[in-house]
Design a protein around this motif. Structure first.
Motif, PDB file in Angstrom:
ATOM      1  N   SER A  10       0.657  -1.064   0.327  1.00 66.81           N
ATOM      2  CA  SER A  10      -0.250   0.249  -0.433  1.00 66.81           C
ATOM      3  C   SER A  10       0.493   1.538   0.128  1.00 66.81           C
ATOM      4  CB  SER A  10      -0.720   0.730   1.409  1.00 66.81           C
ATOM      5  OG  SER A  10      -1.654   1.302   1.401  1.00 66.81           O
ATOM      6  N   ARG A  12      -0.291   3.738   1.689  1.00 67.39           N
ATOM      7  CA  ARG A  12      -0.079   4.332   2.784  1.00 67.39           C
ATOM      8  C   ARG A  12       0.828   3.505   3.742  1.00 67.39           C
ATOM      9  NH1 ARG A  12      -6.862   3.477   3.574  1.00 67.39           N
ATOM     10  NH2 ARG A  12      -7.636   5.642   2.803  1.00 67.39           N
ATOM     11  N   ASN A  16      -3.957   0.656   6.342  1.00 66.02           N
ATOM     12  CA  ASN A  16      -4.786  -1.308   6.192  1.00 66.02           C
ATOM     13  C   ASN A  16      -4.298  -2.274   6.882  1.00 66.02           C
ATOM     14  OD1 ASN A  16      -7.215   0.494   8.389  1.00 66.02           O
ATOM     15  ND2 ASN A  16      -7.951   0.862   6.078  1.00 66.02           N
ATOM     16  N   SER A  17      -3.922  -2.577   5.315  1.00 63.01           N
ATOM     17  CA  SER A  17      -3.035  -3.475   5.109  1.00 63.01           C
ATOM     18  C   SER A  17      -1.928  -4.122   5.756  1.00 63.01           C
ATOM     19  CB  SER A  17      -3.184  -4.103   3.718  1.00 63.01           C
ATOM     20  OG  SER A  17      -2.566  -2.879   2.864  1.00 63.01           O
ATOM     21  N   ILE A  85      -7.219  -3.278  -1.657  1.00 60.26           N
ATOM     22  CA  ILE A  85      -7.750  -3.765  -3.143  1.00 60.26           C
ATOM     23  C   ILE A  85      -7.702  -2.702  -3.951  1.00 60.26           C
ATOM     24  CG2 ILE A  85     -10.392  -4.096  -4.373  1.00 60.26           C
ATOM     25  CD1 ILE A  85      -8.587  -6.848  -3.013  1.00 60.26           C
ATOM     26  N   PHE A  87      -9.102  -1.307  -7.769  1.00 65.81           N
ATOM     27  CA  PHE A  87      -9.951  -1.371  -8.953  1.00 65.81           C
ATOM     28  C   PHE A  87     -10.260  -2.713  -8.860  1.00 65.81           C
ATOM     29  CE2 PHE A  87      -9.149   2.990  -9.098  1.00 65.81           C
ATOM     30  CZ  PHE A  87     -10.782   3.649 -10.541  1.00 65.81           C
ATOM     31  N   GLY A  88     -10.779  -3.175  -8.189  1.00 69.12           N
ATOM     32  CA  GLY A  88     -11.105  -4.378  -7.532  1.00 69.12           C
ATOM     33  C   GLY A  88      -9.696  -5.346  -8.325  1.00 69.12           C
ATOM     34  N   GLY A 131     -12.815  -1.332   0.066  1.00 72.83           N
ATOM     35  CA  GLY A 131     -13.067  -0.690   0.947  1.00 72.83           C
ATOM     36  C   GLY A 131     -14.422  -0.792   0.717  1.00 72.83           C
ATOM     37  N   LEU A 132     -14.972  -1.540  -0.295  1.00 68.75           N
ATOM     38  CA  LEU A 132     -16.210  -2.078  -0.306  1.00 68.75           C
ATOM     39  C   LEU A 132     -16.354  -3.477  -0.320  1.00 68.75           C
ATOM     40  CD1 LEU A 132     -16.276  -0.844  -4.377  1.00 68.75           C
ATOM     41  CD2 LEU A 132     -17.081   0.582  -2.377  1.00 68.75           C
ATOM     42  N   HIS A 137     -14.152  -9.001  -5.506  1.00 71.29           N
ATOM     43  CA  HIS A 137     -12.560  -7.818  -5.669  1.00 71.29           C
ATOM     44  C   HIS A 137     -11.043  -8.799  -5.423  1.00 71.29           C
ATOM     45  CE1 HIS A 137     -14.718  -3.841  -7.037  1.00 71.29           C
ATOM     46  NE2 HIS A 137     -14.779  -4.978  -7.511  1.00 71.29           N
ATOM     47  N   ILE A 165     -13.659  -2.240   4.847  1.00 68.89           N
ATOM     48  CA  ILE A 165     -12.432  -1.421   5.732  1.00 68.89           C
ATOM     49  C   ILE A 165     -12.166  -0.182   4.945  1.00 68.89           C
ATOM     50  CG2 ILE A 165     -10.735  -1.827   7.069  1.00 68.89           C
ATOM     51  CD1 ILE A 165     -11.621  -4.479   7.742  1.00 68.89           C
ATOM     52  N   ASP A 166     -12.166   1.183   4.576  1.00 68.66           N
ATOM     53  CA  ASP A 166     -11.867   2.219   3.766  1.00 68.66           C
ATOM     54  C   ASP A 166     -10.904   3.103   4.486  1.00 68.66           C
ATOM     55  OD1 ASP A 166     -11.784   3.271   1.567  1.00 68.66           O
ATOM     56  OD2 ASP A 166     -13.294   4.041   1.284  1.00 68.66           O
TER      57      ASP A 166
HETATM   58  C1  LIG Z   1      -7.718   3.830  -6.138  1.00 65.47           C
HETATM   59  C2  LIG Z   1      -7.674   3.057  -5.036  1.00 65.47           C
HETATM   60  C3  LIG Z   1      -8.818   2.201  -5.873  1.00 65.47           C
HETATM   61  C4  LIG Z   1      -9.864   2.074  -4.733  1.00 65.47           C
HETATM   62  N1  LIG Z   1     -10.455   0.166  -5.845  1.00 65.47           N
HETATM   63  C5  LIG Z   1     -11.381  -0.488  -4.641  1.00 65.47           C
HETATM   64  C6  LIG Z   1     -12.035  -1.569  -5.229  1.00 65.47           C
HETATM   65  O1  LIG Z   1     -12.261  -1.577  -6.898  1.00 65.47           O
HETATM   66  N2  LIG Z   1     -12.953  -1.892  -4.460  1.00 65.47           N
HETATM   67  C7  LIG Z   1     -12.726  -2.075  -2.922  1.00 65.47           C
HETATM   68  O2  LIG Z   1     -13.055  -3.053  -2.087  1.00 65.47           O
HETATM   69  N3  LIG Z   1     -11.976  -1.218  -2.770  1.00 65.47           N
HETATM   70  C8  LIG Z   1     -11.088  -0.343  -3.015  1.00 65.47           C
HETATM   71  N4  LIG Z   1     -10.153   0.591  -2.735  1.00 65.47           N
HETATM   72  C9  LIG Z   1     -10.060   1.190  -1.311  1.00 65.47           C
HETATM   73  C10 LIG Z   1      -9.247   0.766  -0.359  1.00 65.47           C
HETATM   74  O3  LIG Z   1      -8.699  -1.027  -1.010  1.00 65.47           O
HETATM   75  C11 LIG Z   1      -9.310   0.801   1.222  1.00 65.47           C
HETATM   76  O4  LIG Z   1      -9.299   2.022   1.197  1.00 65.47           O
HETATM   77  C12 LIG Z   1      -8.843  -0.549   2.108  1.00 65.47           C
HETATM   78  O5  LIG Z   1      -8.379  -0.297   3.497  1.00 65.47           O
HETATM   79  C13 LIG Z   1      -7.253  -0.208   1.720  1.00 65.47           C
HETATM   80  O6  LIG Z   1      -6.244  -0.392   2.499  1.00 65.47           O
HETATM   81  P1  LIG Z   1      -4.462   0.458   2.436  1.00 65.47           P
HETATM   82  O7  LIG Z   1      -5.027   1.886   3.439  1.00 65.47           O
HETATM   83  O8  LIG Z   1      -3.850  -0.855   3.197  1.00 65.47           O
HETATM   84  O9  LIG Z   1      -4.084   0.920   1.440  1.00 65.47           O
HETATM   85  C14 LIG Z   1      -9.467   1.288  -3.605  1.00 65.47           C
HETATM   86  C15 LIG Z   1      -8.850   3.218  -3.577  1.00 65.47           C
HETATM   87  C16 LIG Z   1      -8.457   3.784  -3.737  1.00 65.47           C
HETATM   88  C17 LIG Z   1      -7.152   4.716  -3.711  1.00 65.47           C
END
Ligand SMILES: Cc1cc2nc3c(=O)[nH]c(=O)nc-3n(C[C@H](O)[C@H](O)[C@H](O)COP(=O)(O)O)c2cc1C
Length: 199
Positions: A10, A12, A16-17, A85, A87-88, A131-132, A137, A165-166
């Motif tokens: 990530s 970030r 989260n991951s 995740i 874009f899937g 997040g979804l 995905h 979880i977003d």
């Molecule tokens: C560019 C982008 C694309 C994303 N596409 C998806 C998606 O297709 N499906 C989904 O469930 N979440 C999607 N998300 C949400 C992230 O997966 C979610 O915020 C996740 O908790 C991020 O994990 P991290 O904190 O480890 O980066 C997207 C986020 C970003 C920034």
């Protein structure tokens, strides 16, 4: 002492991951396994250029931070990969990293000289957070990582996938998820890494 390579993909820091990955590696440590975490977003990794030069040598000619990562994967007792995740699928950072193992594909299938022997059955684990609420995905991302493990002769062990979880750090409101990752790390170490050799 087994050393596990943990790959955080990530952008970030402490997202989260990555927090789940940290829980997983804490679980590994609890069982006596060392781990080394790399953050792909902090490294300079160019996309595979499909130049096919690796078909003759099994080595990538692109001189960037991947050159330091190949030996780390080659010597790792196990791999654990974490991704948000996007874009899937997996993050772009992770896909860049994976594609650069085309030289290992050539080493295995063209040169008949794999970098890691299939017989070793080195294990691989996968963590994803989205997040979804969309299982597809995660299934899609998992397929990508399974192909990667297969090509590099690591053997897929299991995964943890969390949906819905977003926000950055939102996983902290899900202590059960962090605990699951910790317990998964412990189980992974116990079942895969000591082969009953530990006293
Ligand atoms: C560019 C982008 C694309 C994303 N596409 C998806 C998606 O297709 N499906 C989904 O469930 N979440 C999607 N998300 C949400 C992230 O997966 C979610 O915020 C996740 O908790 C991020 O994990 P991290 O904190 O480890 O980066 C997207 C986020 C970003 C920034």
């Amino acid at each position: 002492m087994p050393t596990i390579l943990a790959v955080s993909s990530s952008p970030r820091r402490n997202g989260n991951s990555e927090l789940l990955l940290q829980s997983f590696t804490r679980g590994l440590a609890e069982e006596g396994c060392e781990s080394n975490t790399i953050r792909l977003n902090s490294l300079k990794i160019r996309p595979c250029q499909a130049c096919d030069r690796c078909a003759a040598t099994g080595e990538c000619i692109v001189k960037d931070d991947m050159q330091g990562l190949y030996p780390q994967v080659a010597s790792a007792s196990a791999l654990v990969i974490a991704t948000p995740i996007y874009f899937g699928s997996v993050s772009a950072q992770l896909k860049l990293f994976i594609d650069r193992f085309q030289c290992w594909w050539n080493a295995k299938y063209v040169l008949n000289s794999p970098k890691v022997s299939q017989n070793e059955k080195r294990p691989g684990f996968f963590i994803s957070v989205g997040g979804l609420k969309n299982e597809k995905h995660h299934a899609n991302a998992l397929d990508v990582v399974k192909v990667f493990f297969h090509i590099i002769n690591f053997h897929y062990d299991n995964c943890l996938c969390f949906q819905d979880i977003d926000q950055k750090g939102a996983i902290k409101s899900h202590p059960d998820a962090l605990e699951k990752a910790y317990e998964a790390g412990r189980r992974f170490a116990r079942e895969n890494l000591f082969n009953g050799t530990r006293e």
